[in-house]
Design an enzyme around this catalytic site. Structure first.
Site, PDB file in Angstrom:
ATOM      1  N   HIS A   1      57.987   9.914  46.524  1.00 24.11           N
ATOM      2  CA  HIS A   1      59.430   9.627  46.289  1.00 24.11           C
ATOM      3  C   HIS A   1      60.004  10.884  46.077  1.00 24.11           C
ATOM      4  CE1 HIS A   1      58.499   5.972  44.049  1.00 24.11           C
ATOM      5  NE2 HIS A   1      57.355   6.447  44.009  1.00 24.11           N
TER       6      HIS A   1
ATOM      7  N   ARG B   1      63.690  11.369  45.805  1.00 22.69           N
ATOM      8  CA  ARG B   1      64.869  11.230  44.879  1.00 22.69           C
ATOM      9  C   ARG B   1      66.046  11.124  46.019  1.00 22.69           C
ATOM     10  NH1 ARG B   1      61.959   8.371  41.578  1.00 22.69           N
ATOM     11  NH2 ARG B   1      60.955   9.693  39.998  1.00 22.69           N
TER      12      ARG B   1
ATOM     13  N   ASN C   1      62.783   2.801  46.013  1.00 22.97           N
ATOM     14  CA  ASN C   1      63.403   2.220  44.765  1.00 22.97           C
ATOM     15  C   ASN C   1      64.603   3.479  44.287  1.00 22.97           C
ATOM     16  OD1 ASN C   1      61.263   4.138  44.370  1.00 22.97           O
ATOM     17  ND2 ASN C   1      60.837   3.194  42.428  1.00 22.97           N
TER      18      ASN C   1
ATOM     19  N   ASP D   1      52.363   9.572  45.343  1.00 26.06           N
ATOM     20  CA  ASP D   1      53.270   8.711  44.310  1.00 26.06           C
ATOM     21  C   ASP D   1      53.813  10.258  43.448  1.00 26.06           C
ATOM     22  OD1 ASP D   1      54.790   7.066  42.999  1.00 26.06           O
ATOM     23  OD2 ASP D   1      53.070   6.573  41.551  1.00 26.06           O
TER      24      ASP D   1
END
Length: 339
Positions: A14, A16, A40, A239
């Protein structure tokens, strides 16, 4: 003592968006050759145009780094949309069961519904890879286990579809990947090195709160053994998921551990401790290249030496702190050079 790791790959990352992306991306894009980028975001990457736009943002803020883009699994993924994505080089679908983690409120509510199975059939035909946050509603420590029936149904119904159990956290899931030829998994640093004691054994540590939860000593030891022997169906996926300290210290704590700044030194320390340094190259890169059939990646050489590395407590974005996993501790390995 030194080790050189070639083309490190993070199979679950991730980074962002906007200012936060600019603050954290370098911790991954500099030492890693490539990473599977999670979709996501606050506005999920549900189609090809938004995914390509995000890819461009990552490329503008990095160099010699390949973001491997994924689509957020949703009912709008028609055959035509999947073909469009494939033509643009998008090879991954990420399935989030509704409400199971950060920004999963738009996730899939009926995992075995007709529409879900139709999309998976098309994904199989086109050669996509399915990454799944494998949790179902239930007791917090059993959520992954409760998803086993769904995983088995997927594996049997779509035998040519590669299915990745993301961030494997429950030792009971190991039997699944050994039973089904098309089931694989990623492992995080935190799930192979930490337990629930790190989260709540003393004072509650919000910076160790993630989903799926870090679990028991038995889970940690069984998963670590997979990593240490570089099980051929396992690849490394951090992750790493940054959150502002102000959010982590709030009444509603978001799930996510920011581990990117320490990944390679911490993995070297862990593998050396268990006399398995010779298997780290396979775990950090070679397995992912085979599982995901990756080629033409940027060439990277990360040279690490056994010298103390004092982990910074945090990094800064927009005058806010982002806590780093194991901040303030001293690791026995240090990243010396990236070429």
């Amino acid at each position: 003592m030194e080790i050189t790791l070639f083309d490190p790959i993070d199979a679950h990352l991730h980074v962002r968006e906007d200012a936060l992306l600019k603050a954290v991306l370098r911790y991954s894009s500099e030492p890693f050759s490539a990473a599977v980028i999670m979709p996501n975001l606050s506005k999920p990457l549900i189609d090809t145009p938004t995914t390509l736009e995000y890819e461009e943002e990552i490329l503008k803020n990095s160099s010699n780094f390949k973001p491997l883009m994924s689509l957020y699994f949703n009912d709008g993924l028609t055959l035509e949309e999947l073909q469009r994505a494939q033509e643009k080089g998008i090879r991954f679908l990420k399935l989030y069961p509704k409400g199971m983690t950060t920004n999963a409120q738009n996730g899939t509510s009926d995992l075995l519904g007709e529409k879900t199975l139709e999309i998976l059939e098309n994904a199989q035909k086109l050669g996509f890879i399915l990454c799944i946050h494998a949790e179902q509603a239930g007791f917090c420590l059993d959520k992954e286990f409760l998803c086993h029936s769904v995983l088995e149904t997927f594996a049997l119904s779509f035998p040519k579809l590669k299915i990745i159990i993301e961030h494997l956290s429950d030792w009971r899931s190991i039997a699944l990947i050994e039973k089904h030829t098309n089931l694989y998994a990623t492992l995080t640093l935190h799930h192979i090195s930490m337990t629930l004691d790190d989260l709540l054994g003393g004072s509650l540590n919000p910076h160790c709160f993630c989903k799926p939860l870090i679990k028991t000593k038995k889970d940690q030891e069984r998963l670590l053994s997979l990593a240490l022997k570089a099980h051929p169906k396992i690849s490394f996926g951090s992750d790493s998921a940054p959150h502002f300290v102000s959010k982590k210290h709030s009444a509603s704590i978001p799930a996510g551990i920011f581990s990117a700044p320490i990944l390679l030194p911490a993995l070297c320390e862990l593998f050396e401790k268990h006399n398995a340094l010779e298997n780290l190259q396979a775990f950090i890169s070679d397995n992912a290249k085979k599982i995901y059939t990756l080629d033409n990646l940027p060439n990277k050489k990360a040279r690490l030496s056994k010298k103390p590395f004092i982990v910074p407590t945090h990094t800064i974005c927009l005058n806010e702190k982002i806590a780093i996993l194991r901040g303030g501790e001293t690791l026995s390995w240090n990243l010396q050079e990236i070429a």
